[in-house]
Structures are given as structure tokens and as C-alpha cells.
Write an enzyme that holds these catalytic residues in place. Sequence first.
Site, PDB file in Angstrom:
ATOM      1  CG  ASP A  98      19.954 -17.461  25.033  1.00  0.00           C
ATOM      2  OD1 ASP A  98      21.178 -17.521  24.907  1.00  0.00           O
ATOM      3  OD2 ASP A  98      19.246 -16.587  25.732  1.00  0.00           O
ATOM      4  CD  GLU A 120      20.459 -18.780  31.644  1.00  0.00           C
ATOM      5  OE1 GLU A 120      21.101 -17.989  32.341  1.00  0.00           O
ATOM      6  OE2 GLU A 120      20.306 -18.675  30.100  1.00  0.00           O
ATOM      7  CD  GLU A 134      20.050 -14.421  21.327  1.00  0.00           C
ATOM      8  OE1 GLU A 134      21.257 -13.816  21.152  1.00  0.00           O
ATOM      9  OE2 GLU A 134      19.062 -13.751  20.810  1.00  0.00           O
ATOM     10  CG  HIS A 211      25.317  -7.031  22.828  1.00  0.00           C
ATOM     11  ND1 HIS A 211      25.131  -7.250  23.841  1.00  0.00           N
ATOM     12  CD2 HIS A 211      25.175  -8.434  22.614  1.00  0.00           C
ATOM     13  CE1 HIS A 211      24.785  -8.413  24.299  1.00  0.00           C
ATOM     14  NE2 HIS A 211      24.851  -9.095  23.600  1.00  0.00           N
ATOM     15  NE  ARG A 213      22.674 -12.260  15.596  1.00  0.00           N
ATOM     16  CZ  ARG A 213      23.257 -12.368  14.253  1.00  0.00           C
ATOM     17  NH1 ARG A 213      22.639 -11.932  13.355  1.00  0.00           N
ATOM     18  NH2 ARG A 213      24.359 -13.126  14.107  1.00  0.00           N
ATOM     19  CG  HIS A 244      29.281  -6.660  20.621  1.00  0.00           C
ATOM     20  ND1 HIS A 244      29.926  -7.223  19.405  1.00  0.00           N
ATOM     21  CD2 HIS A 244      29.034  -7.899  21.193  1.00  0.00           C
ATOM     22  CE1 HIS A 244      29.607  -8.389  19.337  1.00  0.00           C
ATOM     23  NE2 HIS A 244      29.200  -8.780  20.400  1.00  0.00           N
TER      24      HIS A 244
END
Length: 381
Positions: A98, A120, A134, A211, A213, A244
Site C-alpha cells: 500500500d 497483499e 495507504e 510513526h 502520519r 522513527h
Amino acid sequence: MAKIKIMSVFGTRPEAIKMAPVVKALAAEPEFDSKVVVTAQHREMLDQVLDLFSIRPDYDLDVMAAGQSLTQITCRILIRLDEVLATESPDMVLVHGDTSTTFAAALAAFYRQVSVGHVEAGLRTGVKYFPYPEEINRCLTGVLADLHFAPTDLARNNLIKEGVPSKCIQITGNTAIDALFLTVDESYQFCHPTLRAWDWDRYRILVVEAHRRENWGQPLENVCRAVAELTAQHRDLAVIFPVHLNPKVQEPVRRILGDCPRVHLLDPLGYADFANLMARSHMILSDSGGIQEEAPSLGRPVLVLRNVTERPEAVAAGTVKVVGTDKEKVVSVTKELLTNEQAYGCMAQAANPYGDGQAARRIVSGLKYHFGLTNELPLEW
């Protein structure tokens, strides 16, 4: 007979982890000419995985630049990958999951009228901006794909609802489990000095990984304050938090947790270190998608720091709980698992719905059938 040329394209660490078993399986098949293209959407983290699995890319697009936008990443991949496609003329481009690399590579292949295989495939939240970007990357890749390697029956059903013919879908399990089984070892020696010197019998280990967004800002601050409160309440608990490198993650995590006792803030770990850390942990708090698939195979409960997940199979199986980023809820659900042995055991012993470590083999079988190299229908998970 000419070999079938399969071009695997990936760019982030999670993609590399999950595509490594497929790349290795393709390389072992004489009927295929396997080419590997990396975009290096994650540079250092990607290189660690390539080294771990001894994968040497045929092309490295090296698209990463400081502060670039999603638009810039997408445009760079489209332009640079188009040149590679023109040179190699593959029979199929294989993408995973994704990411922006996934969508851009699928679109570049479409523009060249090259078939696309999507590993996937079929995961959905049904919410446009969660996870962002994603969810839409995966949906758009699904529209462009010709072959859909779905990890679960639910993922296949999602694709069928969207109009994908069932003959184009194969249930394979998730390649994350293949990679995990290749990596976790009871005698593993950690590379990171903190983990190499760790006394694993002294504390229960809570691994934290956050981490995404959509969690930048207040949600991540809430998570950090929850972690601080949990360590204050449970003196037998130690936290290991690989942070991260993005400044939007580094700043709040180090500001809130930097001085907390028994909270260890580490630089991002290599995959082998992190997989073996999960295996030695007590439980995991994470907003990662892959960890929702991996940790249950290790018998480790996962609390998902998101409001929705595109992996509801894990919720239904009881291996994960979606807790979001509300501080009080994160504290209360984590505390329940820390203090209630029965509740913990129910999650730790639940069966993982995502695979048996044979997904890559099934994907290769599906490719052989698709290209007429065998008349045997591929086995499904």
C-alpha cells in the site's frame, strides 16, 4: 522457451521484508527471469533488509529526498521507473501492499501496458484517510492489478465486492510470516548494543512502535503520555521504543519520554533485531500494519494505536485489539493485559490468521499457472 521476466518493485523497509521471500522463491525457479527494482523510498532501513536477505537489486532508483511531498515521490518513481520498464520489457511487474512505491509502480506498468501482480491485495478499512495515504494507494493498485495475491479469505471477499473476477484472486497467506520464520532464532545475538547487553529476565518488556502520519501531533503525544503513566504504575515494566527518524515523531517522543525511567528510546532497529525483540517482549503497542500480522505468530498480544485497521481478521481472531490513541484507553487496556493473566493468555494463545510461512511458494505457483507453465491449480492458504 524464453524465460518469463518478473520485475519486483519495492521501496520501503516493510515492503522489502515481505517481498524478500518472494524474490528468493522466484530466483530459485529456472522458468523465471527475476529482476529487482528498488525505489529506496526508505534508504537506510531498506538497505538493512536487502543485506539481511542477500538481495542485490538490478536497479536502484534512489528517489528519496529530504522534505519531499507525496506528489514528488510519486512523480519521481513514475519517471525513473518508466525508463527501466522501457529497457527491460518485463512480462509482469510485481508490487506489494500500500505504499506510494506500490501505486506509482503499478501506474507506470499500466502506462507501458505491462501486467501487474499485487501481493497483499484486498486489505481495506473503507475509510479514505485511514491509513493515509495507504488506503487509497492499495485501492488504486487493486484497480490496476491483473493478479491479486490476497492474504486471507476476507481480503478476497473485499476484492470480489469491488468487481475483481474470482479467477484473478489467489489466497496465499501473508509473506510477512515467511520472513519472520526465516529471521527469529532463540540463539540470536542482537546487533544493537542496548539489546545485546539487556537482562531479559529483569523486566517485562513493552515494545512501542508508532510513526504513522495520521498519528502525528496530538495522537502521538497521547500515546507517549500513556506510556509514561504505565511505566510509573508498573515497576516491573520496561519500555523499548525504536523511534522513527522523522522529526515529527522524534520531537514529541523525546520531549515526553526522554527522561522517563525504564523507557529506552532507540534509533530504528534493523529487521532482525526488531523481529527477535518482538519474540522476547511481553506485549506490543503499535500503529504498524505488519506487526499486527507478525507478532501473533510469536504469541505476543498487540494493541493497535489506530482507530481502524485494514486487518480485521486479527481482531476477530483475538490476537490484536484496536485501542486508538486516547490516553486513558491505551492505559486501561494495557493495564488489563499486564494484570489479568487470563486476558493476556487469551490473546497470546490465539491462532494467527495470516499464514503458515508458505505464502511465497504459493505466489510462485500462482505465477506459473497464470503464465501457462503448469496446468495445476495453485494451492491456497
